[in-house]
Write an enzyme that holds these catalytic residues in place. Structure first.
Site, PDB file in Angstrom:
ATOM      1  CG  ASN A 111       0.843  -5.346   2.727  1.00 55.52           C
ATOM      2  OD1 ASN A 111       1.614  -4.402   2.653  1.00 55.52           O
ATOM      3  ND2 ASN A 111      -0.294  -5.389   2.076  1.00 55.52           N
TER       4      ASN A 111
ATOM      5  CD  GLU B  86      -1.776  -9.712  -3.433  1.00 55.03           C
ATOM      6  OE1 GLU B  86      -2.547  -8.746  -3.213  1.00 55.03           O
ATOM      7  OE2 GLU B  86      -1.816 -10.790  -2.820  1.00 55.03           O
TER       8      GLU B  86
ATOM      9  CG  ASP C 202       0.469   1.031  -0.775  1.00 53.51           C
ATOM     10  OD1 ASP C 202      -0.030  -0.093  -0.975  1.00 53.51           O
ATOM     11  OD2 ASP C 202      -0.162   1.995  -0.314  1.00 53.51           O
TER      12      ASP C 202
ATOM     13  CG  ASP D  73      -0.468 -12.826  -7.185  1.00 51.83           C
ATOM     14  OD1 ASP D  73      -1.580 -12.270  -7.199  1.00 51.83           O
ATOM     15  OD2 ASP D  73       0.117 -13.167  -6.127  1.00 51.83           O
TER      16      ASP D  73
END
Ligand code: C2E
Length: 351
Positions: free
Chosen positions: A227, A262, A236, A219
């Site tokens: 983000n 993620e 992204d 992760d």
């Protein structure tokens, strides 16, 4: 520019959009079934898409939003509906090809038996033929019949060739559709559906053969914060970068997948805990060692880190329990400060 709904759903706007979907469905008197929710999510998330425009038109015209209408819209506009449509199309082409091949074969069969009869008749006539002229007529008839059957055979061969080519083209297209349906569009790794199938098959194989199997989940650390700071387009890109490293270490027979937003997963068939720990450490170090840049502004983003957990399949472990054990190890990595790899077995022994 409107972002793809899949991207919005992993951004700070996700909850606001979901709340608007519920509110607007309630205002329109539409039940919040999973399918309706998905349709409205795509409609409100991207009102200018084909689905968005069609729904605006329908709602503007006060057309009733029944389950049949929802099914029809899903089949027409949702990605999985398009997939079903592609498969149906392929089925139709196959049907057409098969029936035209069957027709050609049945025509050839009839011609062959007519030709057989012609030969039989000629054999009898030859026995009773009195002179050269009669024989000449019989041979002339045979030559015509032979030419006809040759022509028909050539037509059949051409038809079979064309059908073989068409079926090969179709098979390639279906293979591409199947690959697309199993691939995560952003990272090109296997998607969740493919991962689930691989993991179930790998567990069955390990159960039958007694060979080892290890599952790892990985992760991206503090991805949400990342983000929020840099925006989801950069987010992204980070996912693509992390995926590119994981993918390099996930060559067959290993399987590398994007498991969620993620979250990534790696299946290691026939490998033991030591080999897996080495691979995960290498992935972790490589990701943490590179400083990324924001493409639009060239700002230094710094390095991202990942946390990982892995579990060796124990006798009696199902794919679900194996996943749960690997997940617990991942969360132990997170709790212990992130940017590290934890083994479920070490965790279980410590407990
Ligand atoms: P991408 O942009 O499609 O790049 C694919 C591959 O092209 C990269 O694989 C790398 O081998 C090469 N490449 C592209 N741009 C550059 C560059 O400016 N310098 C160098 N030396 N090589 C470059 P890689 O590194 O595995 O990255 C995979 C994906 O991860 C990239 O796809 C991109 O989406 C993302 N990524 C990697 N590094 C960065 C970064 O520093 N900033 C951003 N915004 N995205 C990155």
């Amino acid at each position: 520019m409107t972002l793809p709904v899949e991207t919005t759903l992993r951004s700070p706007e996700a909850y606001g959009l979901s709340r608007r979907v519920i509110d607007e469905m309630e205002t329109a008197g539409v039940w919040p079934t999973p399918l309706n929710f998905e349709l409205w999510l795509h409609y409100l998330g991207d009102p200018e898409s084909a689905l968005g425009r069609e729904m605006q038109r329908m709602l503007g015209a006060r057309e009733p939003f029944t389950e049949a209408v929802a099914d029809m819209l899903a089949a027409e506009y949702l990605p999985r509906g398009r997939l079903t449509e592609e498969i149906r199309d392929a089925g139709r082409v196959l049907d057409r090809e098969l029936s035209s091949v069957a027709d050609a074969i049945s025509r050839a069969h009839k011609s062959q038996s007519a030709y057989g009869q012609t030969l039989d008749k000629a054999a009898t006539s030859i026995e009773t033929a009195g002179d050269g002229a009669a024989l000449k007529t019989i041979v002339g008839g045979l030559t015509t019949a032979t030419r006809r059957i040759q022509r028909e055979n050539e037509t059949l061969e051409k038809k079979l060739d064309a059908s073989t080519r068409e079926v090969a083209r179709l098979r390639e297209h279906l293979e591409q559709v199947r690959r697309d349906a199993m691939t995560d569009a952003l990272t090109n790794l296997a998607n969740r559906k493919a991962f689930d199938e691989h993991l179930i098959a790998a567990c069955e194989q390990a159960e039958t053969t007694g060979e080892p199997l290890v599952l790892a989940v990985l992760d991206v650390d503090h991805f949400k914060r990342f983000n929020d700071t840099w925006g989801h387009q950069t987010g992204d890109q980070v996912l693509r970068y992390v995926a590119s490293v994981i993918g390099r270490f996930g060559q067959a027979p290993r399987v590398a997948a994007r498991y969620g937003g993620e979250e990534f997963a790696l299946i290691f068939p026939r490998e033991d805990a030591r080999q897996v720990a080495i691979a995960l450490e290498a992935i972790r170090k490589e990701i943490a060692s590179r400083s990324l840049r924001r493409r639009s502004t060239n700002d230094e983003l710094g390095a991202v880190t990942i946390s990982a957990g892995f579990a060796v399949r124990q006798p009696g472990d199902t794919h679900t329990s194996l996943l749960e054990r690997a997940d617990s190890a991942l969360y132990a990595s997170k709790r212990a400060g992130r940017n590290r790899v934890t083994s479920a077995e070490a965790l279980e022994q410590a407990a």
